[in-house]
Design an enzyme around this catalytic site. Structure first.
Site, PDB file in Angstrom:
ATOM      1  N   CYS A   1      57.012  27.626  10.590  1.00 25.11           N
ATOM      2  CA  CYS A   1      57.100  26.162  10.554  1.00 25.11           C
ATOM      3  C   CYS A   1      58.235  25.711  11.472  1.00 25.11           C
ATOM      4  O   CYS A   1      59.065  24.881  11.100  1.00 25.11           O
ATOM      5  CB  CYS A   1      57.284  25.651   9.129  1.00 25.11           C
ATOM      6  SG  CYS A   1      58.738  26.283   8.277  1.00 25.11           S
TER       7      CYS A   1
ATOM      8  N   ALA B   1      55.750  33.562  -1.284  1.00 25.76           N
ATOM      9  CA  ALA B   1      56.182  32.444  -2.141  1.00 25.76           C
ATOM     10  C   ALA B   1      56.260  31.150  -1.348  1.00 25.76           C
ATOM     11  O   ALA B   1      56.575  31.174  -0.158  1.00 25.76           O
ATOM     12  CB  ALA B   1      57.536  32.770  -2.769  1.00 25.76           C
ATOM     13  N   PRO B   2      55.934  30.028  -2.012  1.00 24.86           N
ATOM     14  CA  PRO B   2      55.608  29.879  -3.432  1.00 24.86           C
ATOM     15  C   PRO B   2      54.146  30.152  -3.794  1.00 24.86           C
ATOM     16  O   PRO B   2      53.803  30.123  -4.963  1.00 24.86           O
ATOM     17  CB  PRO B   2      55.947  28.411  -3.708  1.00 24.86           C
ATOM     18  CG  PRO B   2      55.689  27.730  -2.402  1.00 24.86           C
ATOM     19  CD  PRO B   2      56.096  28.709  -1.341  1.00 24.86           C
ATOM     20  N   GLY B   3      53.273  30.374  -2.805  1.00 22.28           N
ATOM     21  CA  GLY B   3      51.906  30.772  -3.145  1.00 22.28           C
ATOM     22  C   GLY B   3      50.805  29.971  -2.488  1.00 22.28           C
ATOM     23  O   GLY B   3      49.630  30.194  -2.798  1.00 22.28           O
ATOM     24  N   GLY B   4      51.134  29.046  -1.599  1.00 19.00           N
ATOM     25  CA  GLY B   4      50.105  28.237  -0.971  1.00 19.00           C
ATOM     26  C   GLY B   4      49.080  29.057  -0.217  1.00 19.00           C
ATOM     27  O   GLY B   4      47.871  28.904  -0.400  1.00 19.00           O
ATOM     28  N   LYS B   5      49.555  29.949   0.644  1.00 22.00           N
ATOM     29  CA  LYS B   5      48.634  30.746   1.453  1.00 22.00           C
ATOM     30  C   LYS B   5      47.929  31.807   0.607  1.00 22.00           C
ATOM     31  O   LYS B   5      46.762  32.113   0.828  1.00 22.00           O
ATOM     32  CB  LYS B   5      49.384  31.366   2.628  1.00 22.00           C
ATOM     33  CG  LYS B   5      49.839  30.323   3.648  1.00 22.00           C
ATOM     34  CD  LYS B   5      50.679  30.917   4.747  1.00 22.00           C
ATOM     35  CE  LYS B   5      51.020  29.845   5.794  1.00 22.00           C
ATOM     36  NZ  LYS B   5      51.815  28.733   5.237  1.00 22.00           N
TER      37      LYS B   5
END
Length: 456
Positions: free
Chosen positions: A231, A111-115
């Site tokens: 990050c 989540a949230p789904g970028g990768k």
């Protein structure tokens, strides 16, 4: 911004002569980015002006810097899944994971789904992508983004890493672990993270990261690749964690050619230098770390807990499923120019098409592949996911609208709109599907999901 003294002291030790330049980066404007969804758009240049693009992200071919303040989440192209708001640094990890011809990929902390949506686009919806999030509310957001960007090869799960490891030993060709971390790299963007920071917190994160990677290693095939990212700037959460994996499991640290323009990992060891870092004073992005590890081809293998006939596939003999498939096929023949084949499964009244036959018994499934639609009073009603996966070129009926059309605004607001289509049709913005409508007598009944409708 008031940064913790212990954090500043550690960064001074880490960066040495680069420290002053690093500190000055906190006075610079934040970078904001978008990633073009190549599953839907093969010519991003046509979108440059509309999407307020100001430059390219060096480490992601489909990533761009954009004026975020001038681009709303209510934009029709966002609703159509043509682009995804994503911090530029966060685009690096999915770009560096090797992908084979028929890949089995896991995004373990998704989540949230970028990768997830980025790797699915690189996979071109081939193979199988399992996208997992342990927090249920975040898993629901992940599932919505999987739907919006038109993913058809993706199963979304809401499980612990250990539960998945029990289910899928030695199963995946590639795994992405964008691990929960102390978030030091996001202090510029999220000042609250700086307020909650402590050295002890970074050490607690490192311990949790190792536990997650222990489970990830179990799920990786011999010779498979693990992309680990965070990050944070913390050495304890980055290079030290990578060293734990090499010392404990004999994993190999691999070079990442796609990320060669980024900073090296911190340390004297030549292999550790193959890791990649993003510093805001050296690259146009927030703090990030990525390392590509490979499991030895000689590592012990174990078969996945797969059944020749899983519990789901037994449902093919279920008259409810057979009826649902028949109703869908009738809809497909009438309204679509593409035939979907695979394993159909029925969850309640919702019909899904799984990307691959796997044993999902006792797993918390949020989205099991492509949701085709729902059976309502012995009739088939197509899902919002199908409109985004099929596309206007697959649907026999479509209502083509321009971006500045007042009718498009009315549709996204949830209103009935004028149109000559009869029966189910897809509403598009400049050819990109937004959602379903159902025409009769010169009007189109609105089937855009209520929770997505704009307020004005």
């Amino acid at each position: 911004m008031q940064l913790p003294k212990d954090f500043l002291d550690r960064m001074k030790t880490l960066l040495k002569d680069e420290y002053d330049a690093f500190i000055s980066s906190y006075d610079k404007q934040l970078n904001s980015g978008i990633r073009i969804n190549t599953l839907k758009c093969s010519d991003p240049e046509r979108l440059y002006s509309e999407l307020k693009i100001t430059g390219r992200v060096d480490w992601c071919p489909c990533g761009y810097y954009s004026n975020r303040s001038a681009l709303s989440g209510n934009h029709p192209y966002h609703a159509a899944g043509v682009f995804y708001f994503q911090e530029p640094s966060a685009m690096c990890a999915a770009e560096g994971l090797p992908i084979g011809d028929d890949p089995h990929i896991l995004d373990l902390c998704a989540a949230p789904g970028g990768k997830t949506t980025q790797i699915a686009a690189r996979m071109n919806n081939r193979g199988l992508l399992v996208s997992n999030e342990i927090i249920s509310k975040r898993a629901a957001i992940l599932s919505e983004n999987v739907e919006r960007l038109g993913l058809t090869n993706t199963i979304v799960t809401n499980e612990s890493p250990s539960a998945l490891a029990d289910k899928f030993p030695s199963f995946f060709d590639g795994i992405i672990v964008d691990a929960p971390c102390s978030g030091e790299g996001m202090f510029r963007k999220e000042p609250q993270a700086a307020e909650e920071w402590s050295i002890q917190h970074t050490l607690s994160c490192a311990a949790r990261q190792k536990n997650i990677l222990d489970d990830a290693y179990k799920m990786l095939k011999p010779g498979g690749f693990l992309m680990y990212s965070t990050c944070t700037f913390s050495y304890d959460e980055n290079e030290a964690v990578v060293k734990y994996m090499t010392d404990t499991y004999g994993m190999e640290i691999c070079g990442i050619p796609q990320l060669s323009m980024l900073s090296n990992g911190i340390g004297d060891d030549a292999d550790i230098k193959k890791c990649r870092r993003i510093f805001p004073h050296m690259q146009n992005g927030e703090g990030h770390f990525a390392a590509l590890l490979r499991k030895s081809v000689d590592a012990p293998d174990s078969e996945v807990n797969r059944k020749k006939i899983s519990k789901n596939s037994k449902q093919t003999a279920d008259p409810l499923l057979e009826n649902a498939v028949q109703l869908y096929r009738e809809f497909e023949k009438k309204y679509l120019s593409h035939k979907y084949d695979g394993e159909f499964i029925l969850f309640g009244s919702r019909l899904y098409l799984m990307p691959e036959k796997i044993n999902t018994d006792k797993l918390r499934i949020v989205r099991c592949g492509l949701q085709l639609g729902e059976i309502k009073k012995n009739r088939f009603e197509p899902s919002h996911a199908l409109s985004h996966a099929a596309g206007s070129d697959v649907c026999r009926n479509s209502i083509e609208l321009s971006l500045d059309s007042p009718i498009l605004k009315q549709y996204m607001h949830g209103d009935v709109i004028p149109g000559n289509a009869e029966g189910w049709c897809i509403i598009t913005a400049e050819g990109y599907p937004i959602g379903w409508g159902k025409g009769s007598g010169g009007t189109i009944k609105n089937h855009y999901p209520k929770h997505l409708r704009t307020m004005s």
